[in-house]
Motif scaffolding. Structure first.
Motif, PDB file in Angstrom:
ATOM      1  N   THR A  15     -33.571 -23.277 -25.572  1.00  0.00           N
ATOM      2  CA  THR A  15     -33.597 -21.630 -25.699  1.00  0.00           C
ATOM      3  C   THR A  15     -34.993 -21.827 -26.525  1.00  0.00           C
ATOM      4  OG1 THR A  15     -31.462 -20.918 -25.484  1.00  0.00           O
ATOM      5  CG2 THR A  15     -33.047 -19.440 -26.664  1.00  0.00           C
ATOM      6  N   MET A  52     -33.826 -13.560 -22.401  1.00  0.00           N
ATOM      7  CA  MET A  52     -32.856 -12.724 -23.260  1.00  0.00           C
ATOM      8  C   MET A  52     -33.667 -11.974 -24.450  1.00  0.00           C
ATOM      9  SD  MET A  52     -29.899 -15.648 -24.341  1.00  0.00           S
ATOM     10  CE  MET A  52     -30.980 -16.830 -24.853  1.00  0.00           C
ATOM     11  N   SER A  76     -29.197  -8.885 -23.257  1.00  0.00           N
ATOM     12  CA  SER A  76     -28.621  -9.223 -24.375  1.00  0.00           C
ATOM     13  C   SER A  76     -27.757 -10.277 -24.199  1.00  0.00           C
ATOM     14  CB  SER A  76     -28.118  -8.253 -25.041  1.00  0.00           C
ATOM     15  OG  SER A  76     -26.784  -7.779 -24.443  1.00  0.00           O
ATOM     16  N   PRO A  77     -27.720 -11.256 -25.439  1.00  0.00           N
ATOM     17  CA  PRO A  77     -26.682 -12.445 -25.431  1.00  0.00           C
ATOM     18  C   PRO A  77     -25.345 -11.996 -25.096  1.00  0.00           C
ATOM     19  CG  PRO A  77     -28.336 -12.634 -26.982  1.00  0.00           C
ATOM     20  CD  PRO A  77     -28.748 -11.426 -26.503  1.00  0.00           C
ATOM     21  N   MET A 133     -24.664 -10.860 -21.801  1.00  0.00           N
ATOM     22  CA  MET A 133     -24.480 -12.088 -20.868  1.00  0.00           C
ATOM     23  C   MET A 133     -23.248 -12.645 -20.838  1.00  0.00           C
ATOM     24  SD  MET A 133     -28.294 -13.811 -20.717  1.00  0.00           S
ATOM     25  CE  MET A 133     -27.784 -15.252 -21.578  1.00  0.00           C
TER      26      MET A 133
END
Length: 145
Positions: A7, A27, A41-42, A45
């Motif tokens: 990431t 994200m 958004s995490p 997800m």
């Protein structure tokens, strides 16, 4: 073999994350004073991952059963805790089948196999949340998106 992702910060509160398949996802989160969003958004997800994992199972199982459906979707609703760190303490997974001649028994069997045996993301969610599932049949209709 372990999965590995990377990431990478894209500036502000936006990140790009790769996937073992080589695909990428953006994200971010709500940012005060900024109207534009660039990604998912995490936490949302995570709900998408749950739906995707189970959907892959259900469609694969129905294919093996030679069961045809017109359309299919999963709606997932997650309730976050009030205290930090906020996490989903309860999750509702609603399976929607569309078709003119749905075999409810086969659809239910496919969902149950996913929920109880195959979906690893479902099992992960069970470790920290109460997960409820339900099935909705839409006979003679097709999903309009």
């Amino acid at each position: 073999m372990a999965d590995k992702i990377i990431t990478h910060w894209q500036g502000g509160l936006t990140f790009e994350s790769d996937n073992p398949s080589g695909k990428k996802v953006i994200m971010d989160t709500d940012i005060e004073g900024q109207d534009e969003r660039y990604g998912l958004s995490p936490k949302a997800m995570m709900l998408s991952s749950l739906a995707g994992c189970s959907a892959l199972d259900v469609i694969s199982i129905l294919d093996k059963m030679n069961e045809e459906i017109d359309d299919f979707k999963i709606e997932v609703t997650g309730e976050l805790t009030d205290e930090h760190p906020r996490y989903y303490h309860s999750v509702d997974v609603e399976y929607h089948f569309y078709g003119s001649e749905l075999n409810k028994k086969k659809c239910e069997r496919a969902v149950n196999l996913s929920v109880e045996k195959y979906c690893g993301v479902m099992e992960m969610f069970r470790r920290f949340a109460e997960v409820k599932t339900s099935i909705v049949y839409h006979i003679g209709t097709k999903l309009n998106i």
